[in-house]
Scaffold this motif. Structure first.
Motif, PDB file in Angstrom:
ATOM      1  N   UNK A 194       0.792  -1.231   0.000  1.00  0.00           N
ATOM      2  CA  UNK A 194       0.000   0.000   0.000  1.00  0.00           C
ATOM      3  C   UNK A 194       0.822   1.278   0.000  1.00  0.00           C
ATOM      4  N   UNK A 195       1.802   1.424   0.905  1.00  0.00           N
ATOM      5  CA  UNK A 195       2.585   2.673   0.921  1.00  0.00           C
ATOM      6  C   UNK A 195       3.336   2.906  -0.388  1.00  0.00           C
ATOM      7  N   UNK A 196       3.833   1.840  -0.994  1.00  0.00           N
ATOM      8  CA  UNK A 196       4.528   1.980  -2.277  1.00  0.00           C
ATOM      9  C   UNK A 196       3.561   2.441  -3.367  1.00  0.00           C
ATOM     10  N   UNK A 197       2.368   1.852  -3.352  1.00  0.00           N
ATOM     11  CA  UNK A 197       1.375   2.204  -4.358  1.00  0.00           C
ATOM     12  C   UNK A 197       0.978   3.666  -4.225  1.00  0.00           C
ATOM     13  N   UNK A 198       0.763   4.124  -2.991  1.00  0.00           N
ATOM     14  CA  UNK A 198       0.420   5.528  -2.776  1.00  0.00           C
ATOM     15  C   UNK A 198       1.544   6.466  -3.152  1.00  0.00           C
ATOM     16  N   UNK A 199       2.782   6.063  -2.821  1.00  0.00           N
ATOM     17  CA  UNK A 199       3.931   6.924  -3.096  1.00  0.00           C
ATOM     18  C   UNK A 199       4.148   7.116  -4.592  1.00  0.00           C
ATOM     19  N   UNK A 200       3.808   6.104  -5.406  1.00  0.00           N
ATOM     20  CA  UNK A 200       3.992   6.257  -6.863  1.00  0.00           C
ATOM     21  C   UNK A 200       3.141   7.419  -7.390  1.00  0.00           C
ATOM     22  N   UNK A 201       1.943   7.590  -6.815  1.00  0.00           N
ATOM     23  CA  UNK A 201       1.078   8.705  -7.245  1.00  0.00           C
ATOM     24  C   UNK A 201       1.646  10.035  -6.757  1.00  0.00           C
ATOM     25  N   UNK A 202       2.081  10.062  -5.502  1.00  0.00           N
ATOM     26  CA  UNK A 202       2.678  11.289  -4.974  1.00  0.00           C
ATOM     27  C   UNK A 202       3.915  11.694  -5.757  1.00  0.00           C
ATOM     28  N   UNK A 203       4.757  10.722  -6.069  1.00  0.00           N
ATOM     29  CA  UNK A 203       5.954  11.015  -6.859  1.00  0.00           C
ATOM     30  C   UNK A 203       5.587  11.504  -8.260  1.00  0.00           C
ATOM     31  N   UNK A 204       4.577  10.877  -8.872  1.00  0.00           N
ATOM     32  CA  UNK A 204       4.173  11.290 -10.219  1.00  0.00           C
ATOM     33  C   UNK A 204       3.664  12.728 -10.222  1.00  0.00           C
ATOM     34  N   UNK A 206       4.536  15.086  -8.253  1.00  0.00           N
ATOM     35  CA  UNK A 206       5.665  15.996  -8.047  1.00  0.00           C
ATOM     36  C   UNK A 206       6.721  15.852  -9.148  1.00  0.00           C
ATOM     37  N   UNK A 207       6.394  15.027 -10.167  1.00  0.00           N
ATOM     38  CA  UNK A 207       7.312  14.799 -11.290  1.00  0.00           C
ATOM     39  C   UNK A 207       8.660  14.241 -10.824  1.00  0.00           C
ATOM     40  N   UNK A 208       8.578  13.400  -9.812  1.00  0.00           N
ATOM     41  CA  UNK A 208       9.769  12.685  -9.336  1.00  0.00           C
ATOM     42  C   UNK A 208       9.859  11.389 -10.126  1.00  0.00           C
ATOM     43  N   UNK A 209      10.872  11.273 -10.954  1.00  0.00           N
ATOM     44  CA  UNK A 209      10.978  10.106 -11.832  1.00  0.00           C
ATOM     45  C   UNK A 209      11.856   8.999 -11.261  1.00  0.00           C
ATOM     46  N   UNK A 210      12.618   9.296 -10.225  1.00  0.00           N
ATOM     47  CA  UNK A 210      13.533   8.295  -9.672  1.00  0.00           C
ATOM     48  C   UNK A 210      13.091   7.766  -8.333  1.00  0.00           C
ATOM     49  N   UNK A 211      11.779   7.642  -8.124  1.00  0.00           N
ATOM     50  CA  UNK A 211      11.279   7.153  -6.840  1.00  0.00           C
ATOM     51  C   UNK A 211      11.785   5.758  -6.525  1.00  0.00           C
ATOM     52  N   UNK A 212      12.154   5.558  -5.276  1.00  0.00           N
ATOM     53  CA  UNK A 212      12.694   4.263  -4.856  1.00  0.00           C
ATOM     54  C   UNK A 212      11.656   3.501  -4.046  1.00  0.00           C
ATOM     55  N   UNK A 213      11.503   2.221  -4.374  1.00  0.00           N
ATOM     56  CA  UNK A 213      10.590   1.328  -3.675  1.00  0.00           C
ATOM     57  C   UNK A 213      11.386   0.069  -3.345  1.00  0.00           C
ATOM     58  N   UNK A 214      12.069   0.150  -2.208  1.00  0.00           N
ATOM     59  CA  UNK A 214      13.021  -0.879  -1.804  1.00  0.00           C
ATOM     60  C   UNK A 214      12.313  -1.971  -1.018  1.00  0.00           C
ATOM     61  N   UNK A 215      12.505  -3.225  -1.438  1.00  0.00           N
ATOM     62  CA  UNK A 215      11.913  -4.354  -0.737  1.00  0.00           C
ATOM     63  C   UNK A 215      12.982  -5.259  -0.156  1.00  0.00           C
ATOM     64  N   UNK A 216      12.877  -5.574   1.124  1.00  0.00           N
ATOM     65  CA  UNK A 216      13.840  -6.437   1.806  1.00  0.00           C
ATOM     66  C   UNK A 216      13.130  -7.704   2.276  1.00  0.00           C
ATOM     67  N   UNK A 217      13.658  -8.855   1.881  1.00  0.00           N
ATOM     68  CA  UNK A 217      13.042 -10.118   2.273  1.00  0.00           C
ATOM     69  C   UNK A 217      14.116 -11.095   2.729  1.00  0.00           C
ATOM     70  N   UNK A 218      13.722 -12.310   3.028  1.00  0.00           N
ATOM     71  CA  UNK A 218      14.655 -13.377   3.396  1.00  0.00           C
ATOM     72  C   UNK A 218      14.030 -14.705   3.011  1.00  0.00           C
ATOM     73  N   UNK A 219      14.841 -15.747   2.790  1.00  0.00           N
ATOM     74  CA  UNK A 219      14.331 -17.003   2.231  1.00  0.00           C
ATOM     75  C   UNK A 219      13.195 -17.636   3.021  1.00  0.00           C
ATOM     76  N   UNK A 220      13.194 -17.467   4.344  1.00  0.00           N
ATOM     77  CA  UNK A 220      12.175 -18.120   5.145  1.00  0.00           C
ATOM     78  C   UNK A 220      10.789 -17.545   4.993  1.00  0.00           C
ATOM     79  N   UNK A 221      10.679 -16.246   4.658  1.00  0.00           N
ATOM     80  CA  UNK A 221       9.377 -15.573   4.624  1.00  0.00           C
ATOM     81  C   UNK A 221       8.921 -15.240   3.216  1.00  0.00           C
ATOM     82  N   UNK A 222       9.821 -15.257   2.236  1.00  0.00           N
ATOM     83  CA  UNK A 222       9.491 -14.735   0.914  1.00  0.00           C
ATOM     84  C   UNK A 222       8.357 -15.520   0.245  1.00  0.00           C
ATOM     85  N   UNK A 223       8.238 -16.823   0.526  1.00  0.00           N
ATOM     86  CA  UNK A 223       7.166 -17.613  -0.091  1.00  0.00           C
ATOM     87  C   UNK A 223       5.798 -17.204   0.436  1.00  0.00           C
TER      88      UNK A 223
END
Length: 456
Positions: A194-204, A206-223
């Motif tokens: 949700x926060x990433x989805x909302x931020x894409x609109x806010x960035x758009x 403001x004409x921010x083209x390099x918005x970062x949406x960083x995802x951190x996972x690990x093998x045990x939880x990613x599935x």
């Protein structure tokens, strides 16, 4: 039941595109020391984007025929994928974001195996060695940005949340995006998407083209928490402890939305770190927030923190209900303090070296029945160390709920037993019961079967 699948071959685009013969052999090695199993399972999770499955065991059983292998060609490598979920494709072609995620999985699995595991340069017996390994994993993934001011907000929260809570996370993300702030989450669905989805609109806007949406996972939880396709930088850390450290080292502030046992684990981890005496003066904006309907949820969290860790822990966060704009304003002001503090101390903006993380928060915890039963959940220890052990307890509940290995252990040996002082166990039992009643331990519409038993 049979599920539709697709076979394909894909080439890397700007990611890891060459491998040595030794690396290829490792990735295809199905023996206990080989990398095939972890590479296959993480790849399947990346391809399962958008699925409602929140059980690692169910995902692996549903796509038992899935296979991924590496083809060495004159111009570089290709991945051959067989039996992939159809949701990863549009008109027979793999979605670009998911294709990038597959090569991010390949990159991180190879790097951790070749450069981190069993490398004497990274002493896992010391706090410094573990922190250094986290830094190198993040640097190898090219997610550390040295020439930019602090503006990365970590968002934590559950994958199983109501529509009202999900829409609220989007609105907060939108307000953060309008203020030029980037988003980092656990990369899955719900409060991680949700926060990433909302931020894409806010960035758009403001004409921010390099918005970062960083995802951190690990093998045990990613599935159980397949990466959502908005993530444009995916990093797979080797275990939950390094994943949590990556969040607090790279992020400049944290927003916590409603969630379940995993969110409680994250809260306890961060509060335990911030309560360490060496971090007393270190600014780290932390906000708990949700819609009006989540007010009782955060009151329960606040009560639990107060009873178990005390008022000092409660002073480290703010609770803001139903006001996305205020959340964003407070976070922006808090990050400004972070910038001034690090500037005065000569600390990096892109990696929080000054944050003291006790080794108890870094040692990998394997939630076996013996380890869960032997957790030290008594009051005869400093509050920040009690937080470390409470974090492990909630980590075990997460494992028993959604992780393949944890689910199988519960099926084989029965429920985890969690022992401790009654003054700790009673509020913990009440909090977990509230999560169950609010459908925060499993996706709505499914029956939750407890994986634990509280022993007072």
């Amino acid at each position: 039941m049979k599920y539709d699948v697709i076979d394909t071959q894909i080439s890397p685009e700007g990611r890891l595109d060459v491998l040595s013969k030794a690396e290829v052999n490792k990735l295809l090695d199905t023996s206990q020391g080989g990398l095939y199993s972890i590479f296959r399972n993480c790849s399947l999770a990346a391809l399962n984007c958008g699925s409602p499955i929140d059980s690692g065991k169910e995902l692996l059983e549903r796509y038992q025929g899935f296979d991924i292998s590496i083809i060495q060609r004159e111009r570089g490598i290709k991945l051959e994928v067989k039996g992939a979920p159809t949701d990863a494709f549009v008109d027979g072609k793999m979605i670009k974001g998911i294709q990038e995620h597959l090569f991010a999985v390949l990159r991180d699995v190879i790097f951790v195996s070749d450069e981190i595991t069993d490398n004497p340069k990274f002493d896992a017996g010391t706090s410094e060695g573990i922190t250094d390994s986290v830094f190198h994993i993040l640097r190898n993934a090219n997610v550390l940005r040295p020439l930019s001011n602090p503006h990365l907000v970590v968002c934590w929260g559950g994958h199983s949340i109501s529509n009202a809570e999900y829409n609220y996370t989007k609105e907060v993300g939108y307000q953060l995006g309008l203020r030029g702030l980037d988003i980092c989450t656990g990369c899955g669905p719900g409060a991680m998407k949700g926060p990433m989805k909302g931020a894409t609109i806010g960035h758009a806007k403001q004409r921010i083209t390099g918005g970062r949406y960083l995802g951190l996972s690990e093998p045990g939880i990613i599935a159980a928490e397949s990466p959502n396709p908005i993530v444009n930088d995916l990093v797979i850390l080797p275990d939950i402890e390094k994943r949590l450290e990556a969040f607090v080292r790279t992020g400049h502030g944290i927003v916590v939305f409603p969630g379940g046992a995993g969110t409680a684990e994250e809260i306890l981890y961060l509060l335990g770190i911030l309560m360490h005496p060496d971090n007393a003066q270190l600014p780290f904006p932390l906000i708990f927030t949700g819609p009006a309907s989540a007010a009782d949820y955060f009151n329960q969290i606040d009560d639990f923190v107060g009873i178990t860790l005390g008022p000092e822990a409660q002073r480290r966060y703010k609770i803001i209900i139903d006001d996305p704009a205020l959340v964003s304003q407070e976070m922006q002001a808090g990050i400004k303090e972070v910038r001034e503090y690090r500037k005065s101390k000569g600390d990096a903006y892109y990696f929080n070296w000054l944050l003291r993380i006790d080794h108890e928060f870094q040692k990998p915890f394997v939630p076996t029945h013996v380890n869960m039963r032997n957790l030290h959940l008594q009051r005869d220890q400093p509050p920040h160390l009690l937080a470390a052990n409470l974090r492990r307890a909630f980590s075990g509940v997460v494992a028993g709920n959604v992780k393949d290995q944890g689910i199988r252990a519960i099926e084989q040996y029965g429920l985890f037993e969690i022992h401790g002082d009654a003054s700790i166990m009673e509020p913990m039992d009440a909090l977990l019961a509230a999560f169950v009643a609010q459908h925060r331990m499993k996706l709505p519409g499914t029956v939750y079967k407890p994986c634990y038993r509280i022993v007072k």
